[in-house]
Design an enzyme around this catalytic site. Structure first.
Site, PDB file in Angstrom:
ATOM      1  N   TRP A   1       0.820  -1.218   0.000  1.00  0.00           N
ATOM      2  CA  TRP A   1       0.000   0.000   0.000  1.00  0.00           C
ATOM      3  C   TRP A   1       0.847   1.258   0.000  1.00  0.00           C
ATOM      4  CZ3 TRP A   1      -4.338  -0.393  -2.148  1.00  0.00           C
ATOM      5  CH2 TRP A   1      -5.102  -1.550  -2.008  1.00  0.00           C
TER       6      TRP A   1
ATOM      7  N   ASP B   1      -1.739   6.796   6.190  1.00  0.00           N
ATOM      8  CA  ASP B   1      -2.804   5.942   5.668  1.00  0.00           C
ATOM      9  C   ASP B   1      -3.154   4.956   6.782  1.00  0.00           C
ATOM     10  OD1 ASP B   1      -4.419   4.089   4.449  1.00  0.00           O
ATOM     11  OD2 ASP B   1      -3.028   3.590   2.827  1.00  0.00           O
TER      12      ASP B   1
ATOM     13  N   LYS C   1     -12.617  -1.473   6.106  1.00  0.00           N
ATOM     14  CA  LYS C   1     -11.891  -2.431   6.941  1.00  0.00           C
ATOM     15  C   LYS C   1     -12.462  -2.429   8.369  1.00  0.00           C
ATOM     16  CE  LYS C   1      -9.188  -2.624   3.279  1.00  0.00           C
ATOM     17  NZ  LYS C   1      -8.178  -1.748   2.749  1.00  0.00           N
TER      18      LYS C   1
HETATM   19  C1  LIG Z   1      -7.568  -1.210   1.505  1.00  0.00           C
HETATM   20  C2  LIG Z   1      -6.454  -0.266   1.620  1.00  0.00           C
HETATM   21  C3  LIG Z   1      -6.279   0.793   0.706  1.00  0.00           C
HETATM   22  C4  LIG Z   1      -7.145   0.975  -0.524  1.00  0.00           C
HETATM   23  O1  LIG Z   1      -8.416   1.395  -0.210  1.00  0.00           O
HETATM   24  P1  LIG Z   1      -9.492   1.686  -1.363  1.00  0.00           P
HETATM   25  O2  LIG Z   1     -10.669   2.135  -0.574  1.00  0.00           O
HETATM   26  O3  LIG Z   1      -9.724   0.403  -2.109  1.00  0.00           O
HETATM   27  O4  LIG Z   1      -8.954   2.741  -2.247  1.00  0.00           O
HETATM   28  C5  LIG Z   1      -5.233   1.666   0.917  1.00  0.00           C
HETATM   29  N1  LIG Z   1      -4.404   1.525   1.971  1.00  0.00           N
HETATM   30  C6  LIG Z   1      -4.537   0.521   2.864  1.00  0.00           C
HETATM   31  C7  LIG Z   1      -3.588   0.426   3.998  1.00  0.00           C
HETATM   32  C8  LIG Z   1      -5.567  -0.399   2.709  1.00  0.00           C
HETATM   33  O5  LIG Z   1      -5.704  -1.395   3.600  1.00  0.00           O
END
Ligand SMILES: *Cc1c(COP(=O)(O)O)cnc(C)c1O
Length: 358
Positions: free
Chosen positions: A102, A170, A194
């Site tokens: 990511w 993030d 999540k």
């Molecule tokens: C799932 C995830 C993303 C991507 O998220 P989207 O909503 O599909 O754009 C980005 N960073 C992390 C750490 C993730 O777990």
């Protein structure tokens, strides 16, 4: 109804009570005769839900007055671009830690907007460890320092964070799962799917003094300043996702908030790592112990040829979503807030049984 235990990495488990509440109110929202998802987002009924969602974020994460809470579409993926577009001027440079798949995607997108400086790179070691926070020093004049608090695919998590004038994180796969000090961060972003709802809404928390950096030349939807000024109602928001998010956060609050969630999550992760570590090498965790994530737990079978059989039998036993990410293979259990200790114990019992039968 016999629901499987859902270990999916995202979208992922949502508390059953929340799904039931959504179903109960879907056709006739609180006696209005209409569904919440077919009425104006400017009307009183929706506005109340919207503002409650925002204030639950503030309350649960103890967001200080110095920071704004925004709800935006486009997933965390859009934030990979919005962050540099808003906070890094042309010719500016931003610091990144490449801790996993990511972080790598965030770096690729930022590189399309400006210059990127990689402070630490875990790629060669297969993203199985993290640096110590003290080893990460922002470079002079960088616009911000970006980290990924929990790497969903590699299964590594920062236990504490580096310091920087503008720390951007993030937190898509671990926000609302442990206490954090929001004042440490210039900006936090996280997709809902999540730990706090269905896909479609992304949470952004930004320090107010950074809003002035959003260039006027940006397309309006891409500007943090525009969303902040409009209370995240600049355009039609993802009303269903925000409604569900509000219910998930109410549910989290009723279960004791984030401190209680962290205790539950720690117990869940300990249960599964114990099963891996005590299998005499039948199951193997590739992740360095200090960096192990309690959210996304990855492991291999010593005999990788048996992984397909393991996953198939697990699914037959009502254990869903255990296949590792397509880029790395193996097994992964995502133990997000909505997964219970009971569910994890079903998994560890199955693992022991599979091992004993071998
Ligand atoms: C799932 C995830 C993303 C991507 O998220 P989207 O909503 O599909 O754009 C980005 N960073 C992390 C750490 C993730 O777990």
């Amino acid at each position: 109804m016999n629901r499987p235990v859902n270990f999916s990495a995202g979208p992922s488990a949502i508390p059953l009570e929340v799904l039931q509440a959504l179903a109960a109110d879907m056709l006739n929202y609180k006696g209005t005769g209409l569904s919440l998802i077919e009425v104006s987002h400017r009307g009183k009924t929706y506005e109340e839900v919207h503002n409650q969602a925002l204030s639950l974020v503030r309350e649960l994460l103890k967001v200080p007055e110095s920071h704004s809470v925004l709800l935006i579409g486009g997933g965390a993926t859009l934030q990979f671009s919005m962050l540099p577009m808003n906070l890094c001027p042309p010719n500016g440079c931003a610091d990144y830690v490449r801790s996993g798949v990511w972080a790598d995607k965030a770096i690729a997108e930022a590189g399309k907007i400006g210059r990127v400086n990689i402070l630490w790179d875990g790629k060669e070691n297969g993203y199985t460890a993290l640096p110590t926070p003290a080893a990460i020093k922002a470079s002079p004049n960088s616009c911000y320092l970006h980290i990924t608090s929990n790497e969903t695919i590699g299964g590594v998590q920062w236990k504490s964070f580096p310091e920087a004038a503008v720390l951007a994180a993030d937190m898509s796969s671990d926000i609302f799962t442990r206490p954090i000090d929001v004042s440490q961060f210039g900006l936090i972003y996280a997709g809902a799917q999540k730990n706090f709802g269905p896909a479609g809404v992304t949470l952004v928390i930004i320090r107010n003094n950074l809003l002035k950096h959003s260039p006027d030349s940006l397309p309006s939807y891409l500007s943090y300043a525009v969303h902040a000024k409009a209370n995240s109602l600049y355009n039609t928001p993802p009303v269903f996702s925000i409604w569900a998010m509000k219910l998930v956060l109410e549910n989290l609050k009723a279960k004791g908030g984030i401190e209680a969630a962290e205790k539950r999550n720690t117990a869940k992760a300990a249960e599964l790592y114990r099963a891996i570590d005590e299998s005499n090498g039948f199951y193997l965790s590739p992740v360095q112990k200090e960096a192990r994530s309690p959210m996304n737990i990855v492991w291999r079978l010593a005999d990788e040829n048996r992984e397909a059989e393991f996953l198939k039998k697990a699914a037959e036993a009502g254990l869903e979503g255990l296949k590792g990410h397509r880029s790395v293979g193996g097994c992964r259990a995502s133990l997000y807030n909505a997964v219970t200790l009971d569910g994890v114990k079903k998994l560890t019992a199955f693992m022991k049984q599979f091992e004993d039968a071998s």
